[in-house]
Write an enzyme that holds these catalytic residues in place. Structure first.
Site, PDB file in Angstrom:
ATOM      1  N   SER A 204     -10.707  -6.635   8.628  1.00  0.00           N
ATOM      2  CA  SER A 204     -11.986  -6.155   8.121  1.00  0.00           C
ATOM      3  C   SER A 204     -12.509  -7.145   7.092  1.00  0.00           C
ATOM      4  O   SER A 204     -11.742  -7.877   6.471  1.00  0.00           O
ATOM      5  CB  SER A 204     -11.852  -4.712   7.641  1.00  0.00           C
ATOM      6  OG  SER A 204     -11.597  -4.651   6.310  1.00  0.00           O
TER       7      SER A 204
ATOM      8  N   GLU B 244       0.919   3.875   1.330  1.00  0.00           N
ATOM      9  CA  GLU B 244       0.365   4.632   2.462  1.00  0.00           C
ATOM     10  C   GLU B 244       1.192   5.886   2.676  1.00  0.00           C
ATOM     11  O   GLU B 244       2.388   5.790   2.941  1.00  0.00           O
ATOM     12  CB  GLU B 244       0.459   3.808   3.755  1.00  0.00           C
ATOM     13  CG  GLU B 244      -0.377   2.560   3.798  1.00  0.00           C
ATOM     14  CD  GLU B 244      -1.792   2.838   4.233  1.00  0.00           C
ATOM     15  OE1 GLU B 244      -2.118   4.016   4.506  1.00  0.00           O
ATOM     16  OE2 GLU B 244      -2.567   1.863   4.283  1.00  0.00           O
TER      17      GLU B 244
ATOM     18  N   GLU C 215      -7.531  -1.655  14.693  1.00  0.00           N
ATOM     19  CA  GLU C 215      -8.269  -2.510  13.750  1.00  0.00           C
ATOM     20  C   GLU C 215      -7.357  -3.672  13.339  1.00  0.00           C
ATOM     21  O   GLU C 215      -6.278  -3.470  12.807  1.00  0.00           O
ATOM     22  CB  GLU C 215      -8.654  -1.691  12.509  1.00  0.00           C
ATOM     23  CG  GLU C 215      -9.422  -2.516  11.497  1.00  0.00           C
ATOM     24  CD  GLU C 215      -9.518  -1.847  10.120  1.00  0.00           C
ATOM     25  OE1 GLU C 215      -9.779  -0.632  10.043  1.00  0.00           O
ATOM     26  OE2 GLU C 215      -9.325  -2.573   9.119  1.00  0.00           O
TER      27      GLU C 215
ATOM     28  N   ARG D  26      -0.304  -6.352  12.786  1.00  0.00           N
ATOM     29  CA  ARG D  26      -1.104  -5.740  13.866  1.00  0.00           C
ATOM     30  C   ARG D  26      -1.431  -6.788  14.925  1.00  0.00           C
ATOM     31  O   ARG D  26      -1.426  -6.501  16.118  1.00  0.00           O
ATOM     32  CB  ARG D  26      -2.388  -5.152  13.291  1.00  0.00           C
ATOM     33  CG  ARG D  26      -2.087  -4.019  12.342  1.00  0.00           C
ATOM     34  CD  ARG D  26      -3.066  -2.894  12.468  1.00  0.00           C
ATOM     35  NE  ARG D  26      -2.793  -1.895  11.462  1.00  0.00           N
ATOM     36  CZ  ARG D  26      -3.717  -1.181  10.867  1.00  0.00           C
ATOM     37  NH1 ARG D  26      -4.990  -1.365  11.173  1.00  0.00           N
ATOM     38  NH2 ARG D  26      -3.392  -0.274   9.974  1.00  0.00           N
TER      39      ARG D  26
ATOM     40  N   ARG E 134       1.141   2.170  13.140  1.00  0.00           N
ATOM     41  CA  ARG E 134       0.440   0.930  12.787  1.00  0.00           C
ATOM     42  C   ARG E 134       0.258   0.738  11.277  1.00  0.00           C
ATOM     43  O   ARG E 134      -0.491  -0.130  10.845  1.00  0.00           O
ATOM     44  CB  ARG E 134      -0.896   0.839  13.523  1.00  0.00           C
ATOM     45  CG  ARG E 134      -1.871   1.941  13.198  1.00  0.00           C
ATOM     46  CD  ARG E 134      -3.131   1.805  14.042  1.00  0.00           C
ATOM     47  NE  ARG E 134      -4.230   2.527  13.460  1.00  0.00           N
ATOM     48  CZ  ARG E 134      -4.341   3.848  13.421  1.00  0.00           C
ATOM     49  NH1 ARG E 134      -3.397   4.613  13.941  1.00  0.00           N
ATOM     50  NH2 ARG E 134      -5.380   4.425  12.864  1.00  0.00           N
ATOM     51  N   HIS E 135       0.929   1.568  10.488  1.00  0.00           N
ATOM     52  CA  HIS E 135       0.850   1.418   9.030  1.00  0.00           C
ATOM     53  C   HIS E 135       2.224   1.145   8.424  1.00  0.00           C
ATOM     54  O   HIS E 135       3.208   1.800   8.772  1.00  0.00           O
ATOM     55  CB  HIS E 135       0.290   2.695   8.377  1.00  0.00           C
ATOM     56  CG  HIS E 135      -1.176   2.863   8.590  1.00  0.00           C
ATOM     57  ND1 HIS E 135      -1.689   3.609   9.612  1.00  0.00           N
ATOM     58  CD2 HIS E 135      -2.237   2.360   7.914  1.00  0.00           C
ATOM     59  CE1 HIS E 135      -3.021   3.573   9.563  1.00  0.00           C
ATOM     60  NE2 HIS E 135      -3.381   2.817   8.542  1.00  0.00           N
TER      61      HIS E 135
ATOM     62  N   ARG F  58       0.850  -1.206   0.000  1.00  0.00           N
ATOM     63  CA  ARG F  58       0.000   0.000   0.000  1.00  0.00           C
ATOM     64  C   ARG F  58       0.872   1.236   0.000  1.00  0.00           C
ATOM     65  O   ARG F  58       1.728   1.374   0.880  1.00  0.00           O
ATOM     66  CB  ARG F  58      -0.874   0.048   1.261  1.00  0.00           C
ATOM     67  CG  ARG F  58      -1.696  -1.193   1.495  1.00  0.00           C
ATOM     68  CD  ARG F  58      -3.155  -0.956   1.255  1.00  0.00           C
ATOM     69  NE  ARG F  58      -3.857  -2.225   1.278  1.00  0.00           N
ATOM     70  CZ  ARG F  58      -4.793  -2.547   2.157  1.00  0.00           C
ATOM     71  NH1 ARG F  58      -5.147  -1.686   3.085  1.00  0.00           N
ATOM     72  NH2 ARG F  58      -5.383  -3.720   2.087  1.00  0.00           N
TER      73      ARG F  58
END
Ligand code: ATP
Length: 434
Positions: free
Chosen positions: A360, A218, A357, A408, A224-225, A216
């Site tokens: 998902s 990001e 999170e 995570r 947390r990324h 990603r």
């Protein structure tokens, strides 16, 4: 190394071996001189052992070798075990012969004994050395256990492991977070998720899982990324969100149990504990989350995404695992199914651990026309998804699934605050090396 082969790991040196000749292989963790005695602390993957060199007993050649040693030298030690109460684990090794197998340039960039703590960036620059720290060893052993337990759990539930392409021709979920790459004469992208492939594979295998890298672009530089992380994905035919939520909560329970039962030594090093959660996890509809936040005087309206500050509040209210369900359709990717009776609300869910999170997922749309409509609503071009859409003409079953971010999960199991601690060679917006 010659003909030397390890006879024992450090942790196997115990008083019962008194008088036995052993060969140890490892690294010099620490050196200490105490008058007539020199102590070498030898570290290998199982722990440490004390090598004691009484100057007046050891032959000259071996003594000279010990004087050459520096921290982190890779060495072999042939010696005899001596039971002695004062030594850690009640035994030490008196060397007969020492071989230097690899040297380490001094001064070292970090002190792995932890006596001089270093900043995470300094540690990551010398990552291989950093990984020899007790905490790092503990983290990656727990990570291994989590992966092993997850694979076994999903296999036993009848999922088969697949690997989908990581070089792709078009966006999975929209273009923003994609890394473009030069692919011969064309542009290609690194996969941001196995989403579409795993959905397609329900047609032939019904239940699939993949544990693989996702990429990603990001921009957000948070704790947390990452730009590259490992995603644990499942997809199941003839299933709904509720069905796969059950699998997720059972998996979480199982993994906590495995870590609690098998990783006490590691958890102690990390000064962390893991408790096995009760089942079922709370399912909190998005509506209720908004209500809870408003009660806490947090300003947020229905339809808005939940910001980090709000998650922190939720984490205080719901301290362990919980699901947030019934998200507004507009906040979820195009493939998440809107509810039949109220299409503004979706069958998508997130699995939370405290304020983080973890996963998902949701029921997916399996009606081709609705999928095309949702693609358009999200500003995507159905033409870019033509191969995916074609598979909906081959008898697409109703299906559901989820994706868990492995790092995570490991962060939470090891009590680390920065996701970079639980990745061997983390990649983020600013870090592309080592
Ligand atoms: P977030 O809102 O936290 O950025 P997301 O909604 O983009 O996450 P998904 O696309 O749903 O996440 O990905 C599934 C899971 O993968 C997440 O629940 C999370 O555990 C993990 N994940 C997502 N993005 C990242 C990232 N950049 N670094 C590490 N893990 C991630």
């Amino acid at each position: 190394m010659g003909c030397w082969r390890r006879t024992h790991y450090s942790a196997e040196i115990r008083p019962e071996l008194d008088g036995k000749e052993v060969i140890l292989l490892g690294w010099v963790r620490d050196l200490r001189d105490l008058g007539g005695i020199r102590f070498i602390i030898l570290q290998d993957r199982e722990g440490t052992v004390q090598i004691t060199v009484p100057r007046n007993v050891i032959d000259d050649q071996t003594l000279k070798k010990t004087e050459l040693l520096q921290r982190q030298y890779c060495i072999g030690v042939k010696g005899v075990v001596r039971a002695i109460e004062k030594a850690p684990r009640g035994a030490e090794v008196i060397p007969k012969s020492i071989r230097i197998l690899g040297v380490a340039k001094q001064p070292l960039p970090i002190d792995i004994t932890g006596r001089t703590p270093a900043d995470i960036d300094v540690r990551l620059d010398a990552r291989v050395l950093d990984l020899r720290r007790d905490e790092s060893q503990a983290i990656f052993r727990i990570r291994h256990k989590i992966l092993e337990a997850t694979r076994r759990f999903l296999s036993e539930k009848g999922f088969i492991e697949v690997h989908t392409p990581k070089i792709i021709a078009s966006a999975t979920e929209g273009g923003a977070a994609l890394f473009p790459i030069a692919y011969f004469e064309r542009e290609a992208f690194l996969a941001q998720s196995p989403q579409l492939y795993k959905e397609q594979l329900t047609i032939c295998f019904e239940k699939v899982f993949e544990i693989g890298p996702t990429f990603r672009a990001e921009k957000s530089h948070t704790r947390r990324h990452l730009t590259e992380f490992i995603s644990i994905d499942i997809e199941e035919a003839f299933a709904t969100a509720e069905d796969v939520m059950k699998i997720a909560e059972e998996l979480m329970c199982h993994v906590c149990k495995v870590v609690k039962e098998n990783c006490q030594r590691e958890l102690k090093v990390l000064k962390h504990t893991v408790e096995v959660p009760g089942l079922p996890f709370k399912r909190i509809p998005y509506d209720e989350v908004i209500r809870e936040l408003k009660e806490e005087k947090f300003e947020i309206e229905w339809g808005e995404d939940i910001p980090t500050a709000a998650y922190r509040i939720l984490g205080r209210i719901h301290p362990y695992f919980y699901f947030i369900t019934e998200w507004p359709t507009s906040l979820k990717p195009f493939y998440i199914k809107p509810k039949d009776e109220n299409p503004e609300v979706s069958e998508g869910f997130d699995l939370m651990w405290h304020w983080i999170e973890i996963a998902s997922g949701g029921t997916r749309i399996h009606n081709k026309e609705l999928l095309i409509k949702r693609l358009k609503e999200q500003g995507l071009h159905p033409e870019s998804f033509k191969y995916h859409l074609k598979t909906f003409d081959y008898g697409m079953p109703p299906h559901a699934g989820w994706a868990i971010g492995l790092e995570r999960l490991v962060m939470m199991h090891t009590g680390r605050k920065n996701i970079r601690e639980v990745v061997l060679y983390p990649r983020d917006r600013f870090r592309l090396t080592p």
